[in-house]
Motif scaffolding. Structure first.
Motif, mmCIF file in Angstrom:
data_model
loop_
_atom_site.group_PDB
_atom_site.id
_atom_site.type_symbol
_atom_site.label_atom_id
_atom_site.label_comp_id
_atom_site.label_asym_id
_atom_site.label_seq_id
_atom_site.Cartn_x
_atom_site.Cartn_y
_atom_site.Cartn_z
ATOM 1 N N ARG A 180 0.720 -1.097 -0.116
ATOM 2 C CA ARG A 180 -0.065 -0.102 -0.004
ATOM 3 C C ARG A 180 0.832 1.178 0.149
ATOM 4 N N LEU A 181 2.006 1.203 0.556
ATOM 5 C CA LEU A 181 2.836 2.305 0.487
ATOM 6 C C LEU A 181 3.485 2.601 -0.823
ATOM 7 N N CYS A 182 3.726 1.269 -1.572
ATOM 8 C CA CYS A 182 4.157 1.344 -2.849
ATOM 9 C C CYS A 182 3.372 1.945 -3.751
ATOM 10 N N PHE A 183 2.094 1.510 -3.615
ATOM 11 C CA PHE A 183 0.934 2.199 -4.381
ATOM 12 C C PHE A 183 0.659 3.664 -4.250
ATOM 13 N N MET A 184 1.028 4.107 -3.010
ATOM 14 C CA MET A 184 0.668 5.641 -3.002
ATOM 15 C C MET A 184 1.926 6.162 -3.509
ATOM 16 N N LEU A 185 3.206 5.438 -3.383
ATOM 17 C CA LEU A 185 4.112 6.036 -4.191
ATOM 18 C C LEU A 185 3.978 6.241 -5.533
ATOM 19 N N ALA A 186 3.244 5.280 -6.130
ATOM 20 C CA ALA A 186 2.787 5.444 -7.471
ATOM 21 C C ALA A 186 2.111 6.625 -7.738
ATOM 22 N N MET A 187 1.059 7.322 -6.851
ATOM 23 C CA MET A 187 0.563 8.578 -7.129
ATOM 24 C C MET A 187 1.602 9.521 -6.992
ATOM 25 N N TYR A 188 2.325 9.640 -6.219
ATOM 26 C CA TYR A 188 3.566 10.546 -6.218
ATOM 27 C C TYR A 188 4.441 10.432 -7.718
ATOM 28 N N ALA A 189 4.703 9.350 -8.248
ATOM 29 C CA ALA A 189 5.334 9.114 -9.362
ATOM 30 C C ALA A 189 4.597 9.521 -10.558
ATOM 31 N N LEU A 190 3.181 9.551 -10.395
ATOM 32 C CA LEU A 190 2.409 10.160 -11.334
ATOM 33 C C LEU A 190 2.266 11.594 -11.551
ATOM 34 N N ASN A 191 2.493 12.169 -10.124
ATOM 35 C CA ASN A 191 2.171 13.471 -9.922
ATOM 36 C C ASN A 191 0.848 13.842 -10.133
ATOM 37 N N VAL A 192 0.031 12.973 -9.442
ATOM 38 C CA VAL A 192 -1.535 13.302 -9.536
ATOM 39 C C VAL A 192 -1.714 13.217 -7.838
ATOM 40 N N LEU A 274 -17.066 1.852 -12.412
ATOM 41 C CA LEU A 274 -16.358 3.163 -11.949
ATOM 42 C C LEU A 274 -17.224 4.317 -12.179
ATOM 43 N N PRO A 275 -17.617 5.162 -11.216
ATOM 44 C CA PRO A 275 -18.536 6.301 -11.803
ATOM 45 C C PRO A 275 -17.557 7.444 -12.137
ATOM 46 N N SER A 276 -18.047 8.385 -12.623
ATOM 47 C CA SER A 276 -17.245 9.718 -13.017
ATOM 48 C C SER A 276 -17.074 10.854 -11.999
ATOM 49 N N TRP A 277 -16.025 11.238 -11.968
ATOM 50 C CA TRP A 277 -15.487 12.445 -10.950
ATOM 51 C C TRP A 277 -15.264 13.660 -11.697
ATOM 52 N N GLY A 278 -15.610 13.662 -12.954
ATOM 53 C CA GLY A 278 -15.436 14.488 -14.151
ATOM 54 C C GLY A 278 -13.992 14.375 -14.720
ATOM 55 N N ALA A 279 -14.070 14.872 -15.917
ATOM 56 C CA ALA A 279 -12.855 14.675 -16.981
ATOM 57 C C ALA A 279 -11.316 14.455 -16.444
ATOM 58 N N ARG A 280 -11.055 15.554 -15.448
ATOM 59 C CA ARG A 280 -9.838 15.622 -15.069
ATOM 60 C C ARG A 280 -9.400 14.330 -14.136
ATOM 61 N N VAL A 281 -10.324 14.292 -13.190
ATOM 62 C CA VAL A 281 -10.204 13.381 -12.095
ATOM 63 C C VAL A 281 -10.109 11.761 -12.926
ATOM 64 N N ASP A 282 -11.204 11.694 -13.742
ATOM 65 C CA ASP A 282 -11.391 10.295 -14.366
ATOM 66 C C ASP A 282 -9.938 9.932 -15.184
ATOM 67 N N ALA A 283 -9.306 11.031 -15.726
ATOM 68 C CA ALA A 283 -8.189 10.663 -16.513
ATOM 69 C C ALA A 283 -6.862 10.379 -15.298
ATOM 70 N N ASP A 284 -6.864 10.984 -14.206
ATOM 71 C CA ASP A 284 -6.081 10.467 -13.283
ATOM 72 C C ASP A 284 -6.279 9.136 -12.685
ATOM 73 N N VAL A 285 -7.760 9.058 -12.453
ATOM 74 C CA VAL A 285 -8.090 7.540 -11.901
ATOM 75 C C VAL A 285 -7.576 6.433 -12.994
#
Length: 330
Positions: A180-192, A274-285
């Motif tokens: 789970r730490l490594c998964f959160m590091l993925a969010m950092y690596a993606l800059n999202v 998956l629902p939609s959170w709007g175009a920008r968030v959907d792309a990040d998801v």
């Protein structure tokens, strides 16, 4: 106890195509030199570290990361290796003490006990905090706390020679694996910086934990031989399954294969809900989910490209899937 068993073909189950990072050689050399500069390991531990191919794992699991993020990911996986290897040989009290050095510095960079682990953690933290978003930082620190609690509990169970039941083990393994730490590091690596309502969505949670369990169960399967040779069988899904279900080692390995099929199916089906959170968030998801999938396939591919689990016969094991059990070390 049989002297060999056959691995289920997890690579054929996984529908994801893997890739590697173009930054691997340069960033890996920098990170390896960084760790070696602390002179933490000696003898057999140093050999294990040098042959462990931690940075190669990062190449397979963060292939999309830009150079600085990739280098930071290498540092983090190497830092985890230090915490894990030190705590693996400790009782519950001492493992918690080791873990708290890491956790205290992650909470407060001015905290210092003069140890090499504190300095390593401080330098990683500075790199990570430089660009991580607020949600990412908060969740990462929460997972740090859960990780240290879990490795401390693991040491206590090892000290008592206690094997957990399935439910308790699955909960512990998600945390002490540091996935789970490594998964959160993925969010950092993606800059999202995904908002909380994404992580609270049931479909997203199914994807997230299916990916987490796919990594954890595969790691247990592949690392079993190495761990049993060191007398560390208790913290492994194969041991848990053998005890809980009264099955053989081979049958436990087969169960891992079947469960991996189920998890893969669950993950794929949840993506359609998956629902939609709007175009920008959907792309990040979408990018983040792909990053979780990179971890699933990357972990599988890396496991057969290093001597860490299967020794010098790793290519042969990948081909035949036959694992000859090592003798217990004295």
């Amino acid at each position: 106890m049989p002297r060999k068993f056959v691995l289920p073909d997890l690579l054929s189950i996984c529908p994801i195509k893997g890739s590697t990072s173009p930054h691997y050689e340069a960033a890996a050399a920098e990170s390896r030199a960084w760790v070696n500069g602390f002179n933490v390991f000696h003898g057999e531990k140093l050999t294990f570290f040098l042959t462990g191919s931690n940075e190669l794992l990062v190449s397979h699991t963060y292939p999309y990361a830009e150079y600085q993020q990739f280098r930071t990911a290498c540092d983090f996986v190497n830092l985890l290796f230090v915490v894990d290897e030190v705590s693996d040989d400790q009782n519950g009290k001492d493992a918690r003490k080791t873990g708290m050095v890491y956790l205290n510095v992650m909470r407060d960079p001015t905290w210092d006990d003069g140890s090499k682990l504190a300095q390593m953690t401080r330098e990683f933290r500075a790199r990570f905090m430089r660009t991580a978003g607020p949600n990412c930082r908060r969740r990462f620190l929460e997972h740090c706390e859960d990780y240290i609690e879990a490795i401390s509990k693991e040491a206590e169970y090892r000290e008592r020679d206690e094997v957990l039941d399935m439910e308790r083990y699955e909960t512990l393994r998600r945390e002490n694996s540091a996935v789970r730490l490594c998964f959160m590091l993925a969010m950092y690596a993606l800059n999202v910086d995904l908002p909380d309502d994404v992580f609270e969505d049931p479909a997203f949670n199914t994807i997230y934990f299916a990916a987490c369990d796919l990594v954890c169960w595969a790691n247990d399967l592949y690392s079993y031989n190495m761990e049993q040779s060191k007398g560390h069988r208790g913290n492994n899904i194969l041991t848990v399954l053998m005890k809980a279900k009264g099955v053989t080692l081979q049958q436990a390995a087969n169960i891992v294969g079947e469960h991996s099929k189920t998890l893969t199916k669950d993950l794929e089906e949840a993506k359609q809900r998956l629902p939609s959170w709007g175009a920008r968030v959907d792309a990040d998801v979408a990018r983040y989910i792909r990053a979780l999938e990179d971890w699933v396939i990357g972990n599988l591919e890396w496991s057969f490209k290093t001597v860490r689990y299967f020794g010098p016969t790793h290519d042969e094991v990948k081909k035949t899937r036959v694992v000859a059990l090592r003798s217990r070390r004295s």
